[in-house]
Design a protein around this motif. Sequence first.
Motif, PDB file in Angstrom:
ATOM      1  N   SER A  14       0.866  -1.160  -0.227  1.00  0.00           N
ATOM      2  CA  SER A  14       0.027   0.030   0.010  1.00  0.00           C
ATOM      3  C   SER A  14       0.772   1.322  -0.033  1.00  0.00           C
ATOM      4  CB  SER A  14      -1.051   0.093   1.175  1.00  0.00           C
ATOM      5  OG  SER A  14      -0.222   0.077   2.436  1.00  0.00           O
ATOM      6  N   GLU A  38      -0.444  11.861   4.319  1.00  0.00           N
ATOM      7  CA  GLU A  38      -1.299  11.832   5.669  1.00  0.00           C
ATOM      8  C   GLU A  38      -2.526  12.680   5.637  1.00  0.00           C
ATOM      9  OE1 GLU A  38       0.996  13.407   9.011  1.00  0.00           O
ATOM     10  OE2 GLU A  38      -0.475  13.086  10.427  1.00  0.00           O
ATOM     11  N   SER A  41      -5.192  11.156   3.036  1.00  0.00           N
ATOM     12  CA  SER A  41      -5.919   9.763   3.371  1.00  0.00           C
ATOM     13  C   SER A  41      -6.510  10.062   4.790  1.00  0.00           C
ATOM     14  CB  SER A  41      -4.400   8.754   3.822  1.00  0.00           C
ATOM     15  OG  SER A  41      -4.079   9.048   4.830  1.00  0.00           O
ATOM     16  N   GLY A  42      -6.624  11.392   5.113  1.00  0.00           N
ATOM     17  CA  GLY A  42      -7.325  11.779   6.297  1.00  0.00           C
ATOM     18  C   GLY A  42      -6.639  11.282   7.508  1.00  0.00           C
ATOM     19  N   GLY A  43      -5.461  11.242   7.413  1.00  0.00           N
ATOM     20  CA  GLY A  43      -4.742  10.712   8.726  1.00  0.00           C
ATOM     21  C   GLY A  43      -4.472   9.115   8.764  1.00  0.00           C
ATOM     22  N   ALA A  44      -5.286   8.452   7.925  1.00  0.00           N
ATOM     23  CA  ALA A  44      -5.400   6.885   7.930  1.00  0.00           C
ATOM     24  C   ALA A  44      -3.855   6.492   7.534  1.00  0.00           C
ATOM     25  CB  ALA A  44      -6.216   6.312   7.055  1.00  0.00           C
ATOM     26  N   LEU A  45      -3.258   7.069   6.645  1.00  0.00           N
ATOM     27  CA  LEU A  45      -1.823   6.860   6.571  1.00  0.00           C
ATOM     28  C   LEU A  45      -1.009   7.806   6.845  1.00  0.00           C
ATOM     29  CD1 LEU A  45      -2.359   5.374   2.796  1.00  0.00           C
ATOM     30  CD2 LEU A  45      -1.842   3.901   4.598  1.00  0.00           C
ATOM     31  N   ARG A  46      -0.012   7.199   7.612  1.00  0.00           N
ATOM     32  CA  ARG A  46       0.938   8.092   7.985  1.00  0.00           C
ATOM     33  C   ARG A  46       2.510   7.562   7.978  1.00  0.00           C
ATOM     34  NH1 ARG A  46       4.176   9.817  12.347  1.00  0.00           N
ATOM     35  NH2 ARG A  46       4.771  11.939  12.229  1.00  0.00           N
TER      36      ARG A  46
END
Lengths: 114, 226
Positions: A14, A38, A41-46
């Motif tokens: 991913s 970040e 992805s709305g903070g879902a992926l960092r």
Amino acid sequence: MTTKRIRAKIARGSAELAILSLLARESLYGFEISKRIEEESGGALRFNLASLYPMLYELEKRGWLKGQWQANNAGRDRRYYSLTPEGRKQLAPLRREWRSFFQALDRLAEVSRA
Amino acid sequence: MRDWRRLVSEKIDRVHLPPAQKEEIAAELGSHLEEVYEEQRRLGLLESEAFEGALSEVFDWAELMRRIHKAKREERIMNDRTKQLWLPGLASFWTAMICEVVLNRMDFGPLTGGPLFHYRLPEVNYVVWLIAEFGCGALGAYLSRRAGGPPSARLFSAVFTCSVLLATMTVVTGICAAARALGLGFTTLDFGMLVRPVLEVVVIPGAAMLAGALPFLLDSKHTAIA
């Protein structure tokens, strides 16, 4: 294969997709890449430094990305990454793989209706 | 003002990568940490908190270096010396050897036949061989230049074959001299007779190779494809 290994593979795959998709739109440097992923992805992926750069160097080694030093808006030298033609070619099959993966998972676990 | 680049340089000091590559990594990671720090300061964190926040980007420096080393290492399966010197030199050497075998099979007579100390080179073969050596020298120098080799590497790649032949002749002569000293044979060994083989197999072909390499030696631009 252990759950940990599967999780690591999913995270890695991913991350590749996220980076390639972002760089398909424009050239960015490391810090910008982590911020944009970040935000979008709305903070879902960092990504932090430790997870981002080995991935960038790996993709660069494969010839999918190209890094080049340039001055940013503030006049500081930053290493900008852009997608190579080979990287662009890899993006489409990668997207297809992930789409079919999520569709399969959705059929199995009804994730979208949960 | 903190020197983030230096901080990273100290952290990655022990990783086995070329200095220039380490410098580049330190500059890139240092600038990343600097931006994290500045962002946290903008958000109102104290200097020490922002500093800690930036450092928390890396939980384990040793692990990060291991991963970066792994990602960078395979790029350099062959180092510059291999690409610019040994591979072109070997390519030139093997081409010269193949030419020699082919010429020998063309039945012009033995090219380097006869015992070392009764050396004989048919003239026609020798001229053809020198032309081949000219091409081999050019090949070595061209491949070295193509890999971004400096003029010294191109020169060595061009005359690599002659260096190998000279080394071989030196070793063989040494063995013969030792055998003679021990009374094991070679009673007629005369070092004066070595002059001709050295001239014919090392010096003159070396000059031909050098002549072939000349266009690639004089061109100073490095056209690295690596």
